[in-house]
Each structure stands twice: as C-alpha cells, then as structure tokens.
Design a protein around this motif. Structure first.
Motif, PDB file in Angstrom:
ATOM      1  N   ILE A  91       0.663  -1.328   0.057  1.00 55.59           N
ATOM      2  CA  ILE A  91      -0.088   0.244  -0.091  1.00 55.59           C
ATOM      3  C   ILE A  91       1.021   1.323  -0.142  1.00 55.59           C
ATOM      4  CG2 ILE A  91      -1.571   1.324   1.264  1.00 55.59           C
ATOM      5  CD1 ILE A  91      -2.430  -1.224   2.534  1.00 55.59           C
ATOM      6  N   LEU A  92       0.535   2.344  -0.921  1.00 50.69           N
ATOM      7  CA  LEU A  92       1.440   3.467  -0.940  1.00 50.69           C
ATOM      8  C   LEU A  92       0.325   4.547  -0.571  1.00 50.69           C
ATOM      9  CD1 LEU A  92       3.716   5.040  -1.723  1.00 50.69           C
ATOM     10  CD2 LEU A  92       2.960   5.073  -4.125  1.00 50.69           C
ATOM     11  N   GLY A  93       0.611   5.351   0.361  1.00 52.39           N
ATOM     12  CA  GLY A  93      -0.308   6.828   0.518  1.00 52.39           C
ATOM     13  C   GLY A  93       0.301   7.752   0.039  1.00 52.39           C
ATOM     14  N   ILE A  94      -0.345   8.795  -0.560  1.00 53.08           N
ATOM     15  CA  ILE A  94       0.302  10.040  -0.953  1.00 53.08           C
ATOM     16  C   ILE A  94      -0.221  11.410  -0.220  1.00 53.08           C
ATOM     17  CG2 ILE A  94       0.727  11.473  -3.175  1.00 53.08           C
ATOM     18  CD1 ILE A  94       0.885   8.689  -4.697  1.00 53.08           C
ATOM     19  N   CYS A  95       0.585  12.101   0.240  1.00 55.19           N
ATOM     20  CA  CYS A  95       0.183  13.110   0.812  1.00 55.19           C
ATOM     21  C   CYS A  95      -0.972  13.155   1.981  1.00 55.19           C
ATOM     22  CB  CYS A  95      -0.475  14.128  -0.082  1.00 55.19           C
ATOM     23  SG  CYS A  95      -0.593  16.052   0.428  1.00 55.19           S
ATOM     24  N   VAL A  96      -1.820  13.413   1.805  1.00 58.03           N
ATOM     25  CA  VAL A  96      -3.063  13.059   3.049  1.00 58.03           C
ATOM     26  C   VAL A  96      -3.206  11.732   2.877  1.00 58.03           C
ATOM     27  CG1 VAL A  96      -5.306  13.680   3.920  1.00 58.03           C
ATOM     28  CG2 VAL A  96      -4.071  15.498   2.651  1.00 58.03           C
ATOM     29  N   GLY A  97      -3.036  10.908   2.001  1.00 52.66           N
ATOM     30  CA  GLY A  97      -3.148   9.542   1.856  1.00 52.66           C
ATOM     31  C   GLY A  97      -2.148   8.924   2.973  1.00 52.66           C
ATOM     32  N   LEU A  98      -0.831   9.224   2.958  1.00 52.46           N
ATOM     33  CA  LEU A  98      -0.149   9.122   3.903  1.00 52.46           C
ATOM     34  C   LEU A  98      -0.555   9.396   5.119  1.00 52.46           C
ATOM     35  CD1 LEU A  98       2.701   7.917   4.992  1.00 52.46           C
ATOM     36  CD2 LEU A  98       3.689  10.106   4.572  1.00 52.46           C
ATOM     37  N   GLN A  99      -1.063  10.600   5.395  1.00 49.23           N
ATOM     38  CA  GLN A  99      -1.248  10.985   6.691  1.00 49.23           C
ATOM     39  C   GLN A  99      -2.650   9.913   7.277  1.00 49.23           C
ATOM     40  OE1 GLN A  99      -2.220  14.857   6.874  1.00 49.23           O
ATOM     41  NE2 GLN A  99      -0.296  15.570   5.927  1.00 49.23           N
ATOM     42  N   LEU A 100      -3.449   9.418   6.416  1.00 47.71           N
ATOM     43  CA  LEU A 100      -4.447   8.618   6.751  1.00 47.71           C
ATOM     44  C   LEU A 100      -4.015   7.243   7.248  1.00 47.71           C
ATOM     45  CD1 LEU A 100      -6.957   8.851   3.965  1.00 47.71           C
ATOM     46  CD2 LEU A 100      -7.192  10.141   6.333  1.00 47.71           C
ATOM     47  N   LEU A 101      -2.968   7.031   6.924  1.00 51.91           N
ATOM     48  CA  LEU A 101      -2.315   5.668   7.409  1.00 51.91           C
ATOM     49  C   LEU A 101      -1.731   5.753   8.848  1.00 51.91           C
ATOM     50  CD1 LEU A 101      -0.111   4.740   4.144  1.00 51.91           C
ATOM     51  CD2 LEU A 101      -2.560   3.777   4.627  1.00 51.91           C
ATOM     52  N   PHE A 102      -1.529   7.016   9.411  1.00 53.42           N
ATOM     53  CA  PHE A 102      -0.926   7.198  10.670  1.00 53.42           C
ATOM     54  C   PHE A 102      -2.004   6.818  11.765  1.00 53.42           C
ATOM     55  CE2 PHE A 102       2.496  10.033   8.557  1.00 53.42           C
ATOM     56  CZ  PHE A 102       3.690   9.140   9.169  1.00 53.42           C
ATOM     57  N   THR A 103      -1.655   6.653  12.858  1.00 51.13           N
ATOM     58  CA  THR A 103      -2.434   6.640  13.956  1.00 51.13           C
ATOM     59  C   THR A 103      -3.591   7.696  14.093  1.00 51.13           C
ATOM     60  OG1 THR A 103      -0.802   5.597  15.220  1.00 51.13           O
ATOM     61  CG2 THR A 103      -2.809   6.178  16.528  1.00 51.13           C
ATOM     62  N   GLU A 104      -2.895   8.824  13.991  1.00 51.42           N
ATOM     63  CA  GLU A 104      -4.034  10.114  14.370  1.00 51.42           C
ATOM     64  C   GLU A 104      -3.537  11.418  13.865  1.00 51.42           C
ATOM     65  OE1 GLU A 104      -4.138   9.987  18.659  1.00 51.42           O
ATOM     66  OE2 GLU A 104      -2.032  10.525  18.660  1.00 51.42           O
ATOM     67  N   SER A 105      -4.166  12.371  13.955  1.00 50.20           N
ATOM     68  CA  SER A 105      -4.143  13.541  13.375  1.00 50.20           C
ATOM     69  C   SER A 105      -4.610  14.876  14.243  1.00 50.20           C
ATOM     70  CB  SER A 105      -4.468  13.938  12.000  1.00 50.20           C
ATOM     71  OG  SER A 105      -4.095  15.250  11.453  1.00 50.20           O
ATOM     72  N   THR A 106      -3.900  15.908  14.453  1.00 49.24           N
ATOM     73  CA  THR A 106      -4.400  16.894  15.254  1.00 49.24           C
ATOM     74  C   THR A 106      -5.285  17.800  14.198  1.00 49.24           C
ATOM     75  OG1 THR A 106      -2.802  18.301  14.954  1.00 49.24           O
ATOM     76  CG2 THR A 106      -2.735  17.021  17.013  1.00 49.24           C
ATOM     77  N   GLU A 107      -5.456  17.641  13.069  1.00 48.10           N
ATOM     78  CA  GLU A 107      -6.105  18.612  12.137  1.00 48.10           C
ATOM     79  C   GLU A 107      -7.476  18.513  12.141  1.00 48.10           C
ATOM     80  OE1 GLU A 107      -6.096  20.027   7.335  1.00 48.10           O
ATOM     81  OE2 GLU A 107      -4.979  18.154   7.829  1.00 48.10           O
ATOM     82  N   GLY A 108      -8.471  19.759  12.478  1.00 49.38           N
ATOM     83  CA  GLY A 108      -9.610  19.636  12.466  1.00 49.38           C
ATOM     84  C   GLY A 108     -10.405  19.202  13.814  1.00 49.38           C
ATOM     85  N   ALA A 109      -9.387  18.754  14.616  1.00 48.97           N
ATOM     86  CA  ALA A 109     -10.079  18.194  16.252  1.00 48.97           C
ATOM     87  C   ALA A 109      -9.715  19.459  17.041  1.00 48.97           C
ATOM     88  CB  ALA A 109      -8.852  17.274  16.666  1.00 48.97           C
ATOM     89  N   PRO A 110     -10.466  19.385  18.031  1.00 41.76           N
ATOM     90  CA  PRO A 110     -10.683  20.482  19.182  1.00 41.76           C
ATOM     91  C   PRO A 110      -9.269  20.378  19.914  1.00 41.76           C
ATOM     92  CG  PRO A 110     -12.765  19.294  19.323  1.00 41.76           C
ATOM     93  CD  PRO A 110     -11.902  18.298  18.243  1.00 41.76           C
ATOM     94  N   GLU A 111      -8.961  21.510  20.329  1.00 36.43           N
ATOM     95  CA  GLU A 111      -7.606  21.646  20.891  1.00 36.43           C
ATOM     96  C   GLU A 111      -7.168  20.428  22.159  1.00 36.43           C
ATOM     97  OE1 GLU A 111      -4.702  24.765  23.155  1.00 36.43           O
ATOM     98  OE2 GLU A 111      -6.569  25.430  22.406  1.00 36.43           O
ATOM     99  N   GLY A 112      -6.304  19.778  22.143  1.00 31.91           N
ATOM    100  CA  GLY A 112      -5.866  18.896  22.918  1.00 31.91           C
ATOM    101  C   GLY A 112      -6.432  17.312  22.439  1.00 31.91           C
ATOM    102  N   GLU A 113      -7.235  17.284  21.409  1.00 36.29           N
ATOM    103  CA  GLU A 113      -7.730  16.145  20.799  1.00 36.29           C
ATOM    104  C   GLU A 113      -7.256  15.801  19.495  1.00 36.29           C
ATOM    105  OE1 GLU A 113     -11.960  16.041  21.159  1.00 36.29           O
ATOM    106  OE2 GLU A 113     -12.181  16.923  22.974  1.00 36.29           O
ATOM    107  N   THR A 114      -7.617  14.606  19.070  1.00 32.37           N
ATOM    108  CA  THR A 114      -7.084  14.279  17.473  1.00 32.37           C
ATOM    109  C   THR A 114      -8.181  13.448  17.092  1.00 32.37           C
ATOM    110  OG1 THR A 114      -6.198  11.947  18.565  1.00 32.37           O
ATOM    111  CG2 THR A 114      -4.643  13.853  18.392  1.00 32.37           C
ATOM    112  N   ILE A 115      -8.293  13.200  15.645  1.00 32.78           N
ATOM    113  CA  ILE A 115      -8.995  12.520  14.899  1.00 32.78           C
ATOM    114  C   ILE A 115      -8.186  11.180  14.316  1.00 32.78           C
ATOM    115  CG2 ILE A 115     -10.169  12.313  12.623  1.00 32.78           C
ATOM    116  CD1 ILE A 115     -10.568  15.336  12.938  1.00 32.78           C
ATOM    117  N   ASP A 116      -8.846  10.007  14.632  1.00 32.31           N
ATOM    118  CA  ASP A 116      -8.322   8.747  14.284  1.00 32.31           C
ATOM    119  C   ASP A 116      -7.844   8.678  13.059  1.00 32.31           C
ATOM    120  OD1 ASP A 116      -8.290   8.281  17.012  1.00 32.31           O
ATOM    121  OD2 ASP A 116     -10.112   6.708  16.850  1.00 32.31           O
ATOM    122  N   GLY A 117      -6.773   8.078  12.559  1.00 30.24           N
ATOM    123  CA  GLY A 117      -6.411   7.687  11.193  1.00 30.24           C
ATOM    124  C   GLY A 117      -6.579   6.159  11.352  1.00 30.24           C
TER     125      GLY A 117
END
Length: 214
Positions: free
Chosen positions: A73-99
């Motif tokens: 599997i090859l992820g590209i740009c945000v596709g790579l980011q989706l492969l990670f555990t979590e991201s802070t983008e778009g989440a309330p401060e101190g929280e994350t969105i699951d990848g």
C-alpha cells in the motif's frame, strides 16, 4: 504489475495514474470495495483536510486494514497521513482524529514561527534508513510538497525533510509493505518517477514471493 488507485473523491487521480503508467504499472481506478480488496497493490491518494478524507474514505477503512496484512500500500500526501494513528487537524484543542493506525505516529501542524505554512514547493530529502521505496534516491534529491501538516521524524521515517522542523517525507510500517510519501511523486520529476518505479517493483516482487510461498 496491476496497481489499483482508490477513488474516494479526493486527489488528482489522472495525474497519479499517468505517473504510475510511466512507472510501468497497469492502473485501475476503483471505488468498489470488493475490487480494492482483491487488488495486488493499492495506492491511497489524498488532497485537502484530514477529517474530510477520513470521512470520504470510511467505506474502505476495513478493506485497507485487512489489505495491510498482505498487500503493498502506498499513501500519497493526505493519503499517507490517513495511514498514521491520528491527526490534530480539524480536532478540538488537545484532541485528535483517528487515522487507520497502519503506521504508528501522529500528524501535527507544521510550526509557522520561521517558515510559511502551507509548505508549498520543492524541498530536499534526507534518507534516514533503507527501504525499497527510496532505492536510487540520493541524499539531497528534491521533491514537490503541498501540505500544512506532517508527522515528526520517528521510527517510521524512511526519509525526512526539514521545514520548520524535521518531518517524515517518506514513512513505512515495521513490515515495510505499508508506506507513503508526504510529497507528490507524480509532480516530483525524476525523483518522483523513481519512487513510483520503486513501488511498482516492490509490489511485483512482493506478489511473486507471495505466490511462490503458496
């Protein structure tokens, strides 16, 4: 080598398709979970915000998690980011969105104290460890980036880039078959073509070894 690009409504799929075809792949673009589950190799593109990409790709999450056990599997740009555990983008401060948690790591906003965010343009790669995806990539080769978030250098990092801080430009899981680039290889000239050729060759060898083992 047959490579399937997952179509979940984001990304310049035709440009990516042409890049993979230049890398000697036979390319299918699919939004059919059954077809994706049966693919020999998968490419997960991504453009835009992490949360939106998570929502749009949700129909394929179970398929991707299962495929990660035995499929390149090859992820590209945000596709790579989706492969990670979590991201802070778009989440309330101190929280994350699951990848998808296929590559352990967190995606965070690039620090903007000393550099302009988003990071847009050409920047150099630093090779951190061996992996087939970076075969014939030299220290200091340039790739084309467009992003505001990244994952700090850690065990997952295959190649890094310095832009405000050192982030993972290429990352992979421990097994090596789930990998990705924060940059766009289809826009990165000879460096990007080499990356895509390496993925196609890796997928070909991986498939041949799997068939031989059966």
């Amino acid at each position: 080598m047959q490579v399937t690009i997952i179509d979940y409504g984001v990304g310049n799929l035709r440009s990516l398709q042409r890049g993979l075809e230049r890398a000697d792949a036979t390319v299918t673009i699919s939004d059919d979970p059954d077809e994706i589950a049966a693919a020999d190799a998968l490419v997960l593109p991504g453009v835009g915000a992490f949360g939106e990409c998570v929502r749009n790709s949700k129909p394929f999450h179970d398929v991707l998690v299962e495929a990660a056990e035995d499929t390149p599997i090859l992820g590209i740009c945000v596709g790579l980011q989706l492969l990670f555990t979590e991201s802070t983008e778009g989440a309330p401060e101190g929280e994350t969105i699951d990848g998808l948690d296929l590559i352990p790591g967190r995606v965070e906003r690039l620090p903007s104290d000393d550099v302009k965010v988003p990071h847009m343009g050409w920047n150099q790669l630093t090779i951190e460890r061996d992996h087939p995806l970076v075969d014939d990539i030299d220290e200091g080769d340039f790739a084309y980036f467009v992003h505001s978030y990244g994952s700090a250098v850690a065990d997952h990092t295959v190649a890094s880039c310095d832009y405000g801080f050192d982030f993972a430009a290429v990352a992979a899981n421990e097994a090596g078959n789930v990998m990705g680039t924060q940059f766009h290889p289809e826009k990165s000239g000879d460096t990007g073509l080499t990356i895509l050729q390496n993925f196609v060759e890796y997928a070909r060898s991986y498939t041949e070894e799997t068939v031989a083992a059966e």
